[in-house]
Design a protein around this motif. Sequence first.
Motif, PDB file in Angstrom:
ATOM      1  N   LEU A 103     -23.612   5.660   0.336  1.00 21.09           N
ATOM      2  CA  LEU A 103     -22.222   5.434   0.721  1.00 21.09           C
ATOM      3  C   LEU A 103     -21.418   4.891  -0.443  1.00 21.09           C
ATOM      4  N   HIS A 104     -20.175   5.230  -0.448  1.00 25.02           N
ATOM      5  CA  HIS A 104     -19.265   4.633  -1.416  1.00 25.02           C
ATOM      6  C   HIS A 104     -18.100   4.072  -0.614  1.00 25.02           C
ATOM      7  N   ILE A 105     -18.046   2.761  -0.523  1.00 20.30           N
ATOM      8  CA  ILE A 105     -16.989   2.109   0.255  1.00 20.30           C
ATOM      9  C   ILE A 105     -15.820   1.800  -0.668  1.00 20.30           C
ATOM     10  N   THR A 106     -14.629   2.158  -0.219  1.00 24.03           N
ATOM     11  CA  THR A 106     -13.446   1.915  -1.048  1.00 24.03           C
ATOM     12  C   THR A 106     -12.371   1.233  -0.209  1.00 24.03           C
ATOM     13  N   PHE A 107     -11.551   0.452  -0.887  1.00 25.55           N
ATOM     14  CA  PHE A 107     -10.399  -0.179  -0.253  1.00 25.55           C
ATOM     15  C   PHE A 107      -9.170   0.173  -1.085  1.00 25.55           C
ATOM     16  N   ASP A 108      -8.068   0.467  -0.414  1.00 28.88           N
ATOM     17  CA  ASP A 108      -6.838   0.811  -1.129  1.00 28.88           C
ATOM     18  C   ASP A 108      -5.805  -0.315  -1.064  1.00 28.88           C
ATOM     19  N   ASP A 109      -4.966  -0.359  -2.065  1.00 32.98           N
ATOM     20  CA  ASP A 109      -3.735  -1.164  -2.124  1.00 32.98           C
ATOM     21  C   ASP A 109      -3.893  -2.571  -2.688  1.00 32.98           C
ATOM     22  N   GLY A 110      -5.036  -3.220  -2.435  1.00 31.13           N
ATOM     23  CA  GLY A 110      -5.227  -4.565  -2.987  1.00 31.13           C
ATOM     24  C   GLY A 110      -4.705  -5.678  -2.097  1.00 31.13           C
ATOM     25  N   HIS A 122       2.872   2.390  -6.012  1.00 23.76           N
ATOM     26  CA  HIS A 122       2.537   3.091  -4.768  1.00 23.76           C
ATOM     27  C   HIS A 122       3.506   4.233  -4.463  1.00 23.76           C
ATOM     28  N   THR A 123       4.239   4.691  -5.448  1.00 24.64           N
ATOM     29  CA  THR A 123       5.093   5.866  -5.259  1.00 24.64           C
ATOM     30  C   THR A 123       4.198   7.094  -5.078  1.00 24.64           C
ATOM     31  N   LEU A 124       4.589   7.980  -4.149  1.00 22.38           N
ATOM     32  CA  LEU A 124       3.809   9.208  -3.968  1.00 22.38           C
ATOM     33  C   LEU A 124       3.885  10.022  -5.258  1.00 22.38           C
ATOM     34  N   LEU A 125       2.741  10.329  -5.829  1.00 23.68           N
ATOM     35  CA  LEU A 125       2.727  10.951  -7.158  1.00 23.68           C
ATOM     36  C   LEU A 125       3.326  12.355  -7.157  1.00 23.68           C
ATOM     37  N   THR A 126       3.258  13.025  -6.026  1.00 27.66           N
ATOM     38  CA  THR A 126       3.821  14.378  -5.947  1.00 27.66           C
ATOM     39  C   THR A 126       5.348  14.354  -6.072  1.00 27.66           C
TER      40      THR A 126
END
Length: 229
Positions: free
Chosen positions: A15-22, A79-83
């Motif tokens: 498993l690779h557990i990740t958390f976003d945003d901080g 956190h701006t949408l990169l697209t």
Amino acid sequence: MQRLATVNCSGPNLLHITFDDGHVSQYDQAFSALQELSMKATFFVTAGWTGKRPGYMTWEQLAELARCGHEVQSHGWSHTLLTRCSVKELQIELSRSKSDLEDHLGAKVNAISLPGGRWNTRVLEACRESGYEQVFTSDPWMVSEDVMGLQIAGRWMVTRNMNAQRIHFLLEGKGATLYLLRARHFAKETAKLVFGDSAYRSLWRMLANKDKSQEDARIASDSARRPQA
Ligand SMILES: [Zn+2]
């Protein structure tokens, strides 16, 4: 968490557990739980929010995570949408976040989790040119694959509304849970296309009663396992 630990111990780097945003709750709550179970995770942080935005981790807290063997990687600068970014904005989001994290933490940053999970070939090209090697999306069906010189990985999102049984089915890769989550993801993507991002986000927050300050953990799909060190 105990179930995650069991699965994690059942094979190498399963498993690779990740958390976003901080968000600071990741330090206050998830960090101690991970330590207790001897599990490692990757924290993708929004570099421009670090130490500045209330409710988000400080550089000292990130440094402690890193000292304990967790990875701290990029989730962009603002956190701006990169697209939606211009060439110059992409440069700031990708390069500034990478260099700021590396300068503060003294460790190489080579992975990014895309804000809002949004990506296209232009974004991938910019990621590669900025020195990233791994890109994490929020696409639950995506198998880990090499695209344009980058390793792209999908992830399953785990929310606070999911009970232990549902997470268990998700980890086992069986039952209706996978189909349900995939269907939900496709429905969300379709809604974004139909209503546009802004209207979609308002609608989603209203329906989910989502607290902006709460964040979700993500588990990489089976094929997006933590690479061997
Ligand atoms: Zn995010």
